[in-house]
Design an enzyme around this catalytic site. Structure first.
Site, PDB file in Angstrom:
ATOM      1  N   ASP A   1       0.771  -1.196   0.163  1.00 35.77           N
ATOM      2  CA  ASP A   1      -0.201  -0.308  -0.282  1.00 35.77           C
ATOM      3  C   ASP A   1       0.703   1.653  -0.078  1.00 35.77           C
ATOM      4  O   ASP A   1       1.913   1.564   1.069  1.00 35.77           O
ATOM      5  CB  ASP A   1      -1.291  -0.037   0.921  1.00 35.77           C
TER       6      ASP A   1
ATOM      7  N   HIS B   1      -7.559   9.058  -1.955  1.00 33.35           N
ATOM      8  CA  HIS B   1      -6.943   9.159  -0.100  1.00 33.35           C
ATOM      9  C   HIS B   1      -7.941   8.821   0.678  1.00 33.35           C
ATOM     10  O   HIS B   1      -8.155   8.583   1.681  1.00 33.35           O
ATOM     11  CB  HIS B   1      -5.599  10.038  -0.204  1.00 33.35           C
TER      12      HIS B   1
HETATM   13  N1  LIG Z   1      -6.110   5.789   4.551  1.00 39.11           N
HETATM   14  C1  LIG Z   1      -4.756   6.229   5.699  1.00 39.11           C
HETATM   15  O1  LIG Z   1      -5.265   7.644   5.965  1.00 39.11           O
HETATM   16  C2  LIG Z   1      -3.817   5.070   6.185  1.00 39.11           C
HETATM   17  C3  LIG Z   1      -3.932   5.735   7.657  1.00 39.11           C
HETATM   18  C4  LIG Z   1      -2.474   5.241   8.012  1.00 39.11           C
HETATM   19  C5  LIG Z   1      -2.025   4.143   7.459  1.00 39.11           C
HETATM   20  N2  LIG Z   1      -2.694   3.583   6.694  1.00 39.11           N
HETATM   21  C6  LIG Z   1      -2.160   1.899   5.589  1.00 39.11           C
HETATM   22  O2  LIG Z   1      -1.790   1.108   6.642  1.00 39.11           O
HETATM   23  C7  LIG Z   1      -1.266   0.863   7.389  1.00 39.11           C
HETATM   24  C8  LIG Z   1      -0.053   0.380   8.826  1.00 39.11           C
HETATM   25  O3  LIG Z   1      -0.895   1.325   9.215  1.00 39.11           O
HETATM   26  P1  LIG Z   1      -0.435   0.899  10.544  1.00 39.11           P
HETATM   27  O4  LIG Z   1       1.061   1.957  10.512  1.00 39.11           O
HETATM   28  O5  LIG Z   1      -1.058   2.390  11.153  1.00 39.11           O
HETATM   29  O6  LIG Z   1      -0.260   0.080  10.563  1.00 39.11           O
HETATM   30  P2  LIG Z   1       0.054  -1.163  12.263  1.00 39.11           P
HETATM   31  O7  LIG Z   1       0.421  -2.600  12.105  1.00 39.11           O
HETATM   32  O8  LIG Z   1      -1.014  -0.777  13.098  1.00 39.11           O
HETATM   33  O9  LIG Z   1       0.825  -0.812  13.506  1.00 39.11           O
HETATM   34  C9  LIG Z   1       2.067  -0.121  12.965  1.00 39.11           C
HETATM   35  C10 LIG Z   1       3.013  -0.197  14.164  1.00 39.11           C
HETATM   36  O10 LIG Z   1       3.175  -1.410  15.234  1.00 39.11           O
HETATM   37  C11 LIG Z   1       3.809  -1.735  15.241  1.00 39.11           C
HETATM   38  N3  LIG Z   1       4.296  -2.801  15.105  1.00 39.11           N
HETATM   39  C12 LIG Z   1       4.380  -3.983  14.025  1.00 39.11           C
HETATM   40  N4  LIG Z   1       4.170  -4.921  13.814  1.00 39.11           N
HETATM   41  C13 LIG Z   1       4.303  -5.006  15.364  1.00 39.11           C
HETATM   42  C14 LIG Z   1       3.798  -6.651  15.352  1.00 39.11           C
HETATM   43  N5  LIG Z   1       4.324  -7.640  15.539  1.00 39.11           N
HETATM   44  N6  LIG Z   1       4.540  -6.683  17.708  1.00 39.11           N
HETATM   45  C15 LIG Z   1       4.580  -4.879  17.565  1.00 39.11           C
HETATM   46  N7  LIG Z   1       4.363  -3.577  17.768  1.00 39.11           N
HETATM   47  C16 LIG Z   1       4.208  -3.815  16.563  1.00 39.11           C
HETATM   48  C17 LIG Z   1       5.503  -1.222  14.752  1.00 39.11           C
HETATM   49  O11 LIG Z   1       6.249  -0.563  15.265  1.00 39.11           O
HETATM   50  P3  LIG Z   1       8.156  -1.103  14.512  1.00 39.11           P
HETATM   51  O12 LIG Z   1       8.024   0.065  13.175  1.00 39.11           O
HETATM   52  O13 LIG Z   1       8.919  -0.528  15.228  1.00 39.11           O
HETATM   53  O14 LIG Z   1       8.325  -2.295  14.019  1.00 39.11           O
HETATM   54  C18 LIG Z   1       4.790   0.681  14.051  1.00 39.11           C
HETATM   55  O15 LIG Z   1       4.631   1.218  15.476  1.00 39.11           O
HETATM   56  C19 LIG Z   1       0.591   2.125   6.991  1.00 39.11           C
HETATM   57  O16 LIG Z   1       1.815   2.196   6.227  1.00 39.11           O
HETATM   58  C20 LIG Z   1      -0.363   3.278   5.964  1.00 39.11           C
HETATM   59  O17 LIG Z   1       0.108   2.178   4.770  1.00 39.11           O
HETATM   60  C21 LIG Z   1      -3.406   4.523   6.025  1.00 39.11           C
END
Ligand SMILES: NC(=O)c1ccc[n+]([C@@H]2O[C@H](COP(=O)([O-])OP(=O)(O)OC[C@H]3O[C@@H](n4cnc5c(N)ncnc54)[C@H](OP(=O)(O)O)[C@@H]3O)[C@@H](O)[C@H]2O)c1
Length: 313
Positions: A52, A119
């Site tokens: 994504d 978006h």
């Molecule tokens: N449409 C929108 O407006 C919108 C908004 C937000 C996000 N998104 C999309 O959704 C994606 C994912 O969102 P998100 O970053 O919020 O996802 P998430 O997977 O819920 O959260 C990521 C966070 O969790 C930590 N993490 C990941 N795997 C882990 C695990 N196994 N154990 C413990 N902590 C863990 C990561 O830390 P570390 O990196 O330090 O490992 C990071 O801080 C984004 O990259 C983007 O592509 C879209």
């Protein structure tokens, strides 16, 4: 293939016809370009096939470089990937849609996009400044374009053949209903925040009735407080099935019929997040009935301004 392999490679057919979206997806919202490139390469190596992206993330270029490196190293071929990117709020005017789409393709170094999303449903003042603000610091919205006008321009991209499917992001169920009602090409995907603390069951039901895939962002709650990885119900289920709380939350997302996007800069977590297996049915029921916390972590759906909201305990 083992049952677990089949589970983590599950795909969901899209209403657009011949395309299917892998339920397990990797998000590229990683501001540091070096970390973003490395994370995408690691994700490709461990098996993620759905990525994504967004012009807003300002890193499509490095994601494209990672993809090219993986193609050159024979890790994966373009045809085996599902790549999504998104039109930013400042490009909602129909005349700006195709140039924005083509710029994303150029930065990502791909000939076609598997899914192109609007978006957010909020149009900002058109231009190159992604955050147009007035002298009081308020966002300058653009009342000269409607969401359906932008949607018609996305339909044109599908007609042109370089975009296999289109969808929406950060919409409410009300807005989704309005677009589904009038679209010539129905949204194939809707990307919204969803996790065990924000299950969005009503939205999921509507999506399933209308052949729309619900693509959950922040499936782990974005590592925010209250941290759903510390939730007693999720922790108990994870311990019972010999998985981590993150793996339990991600398996729940796939098993209830959504696709998800998780993100990590940490190699062992990237691997962990791909290594998921189906949960027993009683665990699925416990997740649905036993978790009472209900929290939205990201306010973008209200204003179009991206951002996770720091929670105060
Ligand atoms: N449409 C929108 O407006 C919108 C908004 C937000 C996000 N998104 C999309 O959704 C994606 C994912 O969102 P998100 O970053 O919020 O996802 P998430 O997977 O819920 O959260 C990521 C966070 O969790 C930590 N993490 C990941 N795997 C882990 C695990 N196994 N154990 C413990 N902590 C863990 C990561 O830390 P570390 O990196 O330090 O490992 C990071 O801080 C984004 O990259 C983007 O592509 C879209």
């Amino acid at each position: 293939m083992t049952n677990s392999d089949l589970f983590r490679h599950r795909t969901i057919g899209l209403s657009s016809g011949d395309t299917a979206i892998p339920a397990v997806g990797f998000g590229t919202l990683i501001p540091d370009p070096v970390a973003a490139k490395q994370a995408v390469l690691t994700a490709l190596k461990v098996g993620f096939r759905h990525f994504d992206c967004a012009e807003r993330y300002r890193n499509e270029q490095v994601v494209g470089e990672a993809l090219q490196e993986a193609f050159a190293a024979g890790i994966v071929q373009r045809k085996d990937l599902f790549i999504t990117t998104k039109l930013w709020n400042t490009n909602h005017r129909p005349a700006r849609v195709k140039p924005a789409f083509e710029a994303s393709c150029r930065r990502l170094q791909v000939d076609y996009i598997d899914c192109y999303l609007i978006h957010t449903p909020f149009a900002f003042q058109a231009g190159d400044d992604q955050d147009p603000r007035d002298e009081h610091g308020q966002v300058i919205y653009d009342s000269g374009v409607t969401l359906i006008e932008t949607w018609r321009a996305l339909e044109g991209l599908v007609d042109s053949g370089r975009c296999k499917s289109i969808g929406l992001s950060d919409v409410t169920l009300k807005t989704l209903r309005e677009i589904v009602a009038v679209a010539r090409i129905k949204p194939a995907v809707v990307q919204v925040e969803s996790h065990p603390y924000l299950p969005e069951w009503e939205m999921l039901e509507f999506c399933q009735e209308h052949g729309v895939v619900l693509l959950a962002f922040a499936p782990l709650g974005h590592n925010m407080e209250p941290n759903l990885l510390d939730d007693p119900v999720i922790k108990a289920i994870a311990a019972r099935v010999g998985k981590t709380p993150a793996q339990a939350a991600l398996a729940w997302a796939v098993q209830r019929g959504t696709a998800f996007l998780t993100t990590s800069k940490t190699p062992h977590r990237i691997e962990e997040n791909f290594d998921i297996s189906a949960l027993p049915e009683d665990a699925m029921r416990e997740m649905r009935d036993g978790i009472k916390t209900n929290i939205r972590f990201n306010s973008v759906v209200e204003t179009g301004v991206p951002g996770f909201i720091p929670q105060v305990r």
